[in-house]
Design a protein around this motif. Structure first.
Motif, PDB file in Angstrom:
ATOM      1  N   ILE A   1       8.221   0.435   4.529  1.00 27.16           N
ATOM      2  CA  ILE A   1       9.466   0.191   3.782  1.00 27.16           C
ATOM      3  C   ILE A   1       9.375  -1.224   3.233  1.00 27.16           C
ATOM      4  O   ILE A   1       9.675  -2.204   3.933  1.00 27.16           O
TER       5      ILE A   1
ATOM      6  N   ALA B   1       4.277   4.478   0.767  1.00 21.46           N
ATOM      7  CA  ALA B   1       4.933   3.201   0.468  1.00 21.46           C
ATOM      8  C   ALA B   1       6.276   3.464  -0.198  1.00 21.46           C
ATOM      9  O   ALA B   1       6.325   4.077  -1.261  1.00 21.46           O
ATOM     10  N   VAL B   2       7.338   3.022   0.456  1.00 20.57           N
ATOM     11  CA  VAL B   2       8.678   3.121  -0.140  1.00 20.57           C
ATOM     12  C   VAL B   2       9.051   1.729  -0.633  1.00 20.57           C
ATOM     13  O   VAL B   2       9.213   0.804   0.170  1.00 20.57           O
ATOM     14  N   PHE B   3       9.147   1.584  -1.958  1.00 25.01           N
ATOM     15  CA  PHE B   3       9.456   0.284  -2.551  1.00 25.01           C
ATOM     16  C   PHE B   3      10.960   0.184  -2.746  1.00 25.01           C
ATOM     17  O   PHE B   3      11.523   0.878  -3.591  1.00 25.01           O
ATOM     18  N   THR B   4      11.596  -0.669  -1.954  1.00 25.52           N
ATOM     19  CA  THR B   4      13.055  -0.716  -1.980  1.00 25.52           C
ATOM     20  C   THR B   4      13.580  -1.708  -3.015  1.00 25.52           C
ATOM     21  O   THR B   4      14.658  -1.514  -3.569  1.00 25.52           O
TER      22      THR B   4
END
Lengths: 136, 136, 136, 136
Positions: free
Chosen positions: C29, C45-48
């Protein structure tokens, strides 16, 4: 495949479709904490707790953004956000007024329009060169 | 008056205009932390550090959302978000394609269109019944 | 296994360790958009784009939160957040002052303390009853 | 003066106290949208809709962070976050275990401890040099 993860509408249908393919991985970016509802077809549930602000996360985390229909303000906001953040964006069967408007605000080469789900896959793989599968 | 607070474009011009009126209060919802740039005409700087996600805060915190021009995807995303979150929304001098599209996705009575800044004020005070001044 | 996903410190080491196990899935995250650095050992991959606010997402999305060391304010903030949001929390080799403090603010049964990585796994599986593997 | 803005606990008491001073301005950074509760003593309500993630906004937007009591994980998380983001931080009447722990993780000169509200004001104005009033 990444969606908003809730058990409703296009999100639910897209997750169910993806999970009908062996080896697929579905990621849901939820607006709620873990007390909120999640589609049964989501493998990895990311609970953001940030409400509508999670749309930005969806767009930033996607290689390509696909909008089905664009019939309401929620989808319209996501499409505009994708164009703002310069992600390749595909409109699937968009209404004429949506199509006409987004063409006026999209950067060069950012906006793509198709009429069938099969064309979305073909566009993503062949024209955009984004692989359907990525090993994990 | 609440804007995105950066020293650029419509945000800057709107803040400068508001501060030309004695007794006004300008609030800027910044995408950055305190190391980012802020308009000199912002009284209260709220540093969110959440980037584009701050647009949701702008919309949620406003009694009425006014969009000047709607010429790019950023403004388009905010207008769509305002309509999604059911805030009264005013398009000031919108391009025809924007106007035509937003009419197709707006809920009943949500979308208003005017051609001059003076008409915005008149609409807000008289038609929407939102007072220009609120004591603090 | 879910971490902050950056190529640094405990995040990087934990992801590398997890990926040494066949069939594992690592989720990162990230605080940034896709232009920021990501550990090579992150599968999803979580791109916040929301900066430090992503810590809340990490905690909300985890079945159990494991803190290695608690030597700085970043980890301390995450541990306190996990206790606030009532997630089972494990301190691995915490310093005495950290251990003493968190015991004073933890709800009943929320805080666990161990000295080795092996004990973390044992605790999670046997005492907390959270399975090490979940089919996707 | 900026708080979390809800009609409860220290937030409510601090806002009520501030509004007893003529000319004061109170800002509330709410976790909810405009449908959530707000202290009647808040002048400017910023509705974030991002839940617990709004703590980061509070810290980033403050010149100095004052923690009253530090008796629960919520306040502990905010203090740790303030130290992580390098904001001057004042603990007012902190419990011994909290005080001992935060001293171990604070950067040089960041953490201040006092026992009365009057001492907080004095510290902020005289030692930290942050003016009590700022013209808007």
């Amino acid at each position: 495949m990444l969606t908003g993860g809730r058990p409703a509408g296009v999100m639910e249908a897209a997750c169910a479709g993806a999970k009908s393919v062996p080896g697929s991985l579905t990621i849901g970016i939820l607006p709620t904490g873990p007390d909120g509802p999640v589609s049964a077809h989501v493998d990895v549930a990311v609970f953001t707790g940030v409400g509508e602000a999670r749309d930005v996360i969806n767009v930033l985390s996607s290689d390509v953004v696909v909008a089905c229909g664009v019939e309401g303000p929620g989808t319209a906001s996501e499409v505009a956000l994708a164009l703002k953040l310069a992600r390749p964006t595909v409109l699937l069967a968009a209404a004429p007024a949506a199509s006409a408007f987004f063409r006026t605000i999209a950067g060069p080469g950012m906006l793509h329009e198709v009429q069938t789900p099969e064309s979305v896959i073909e566009l993503i793989e062949q024209e955009l060169g984004i692989p359907r599968w990525r090993a994990v």
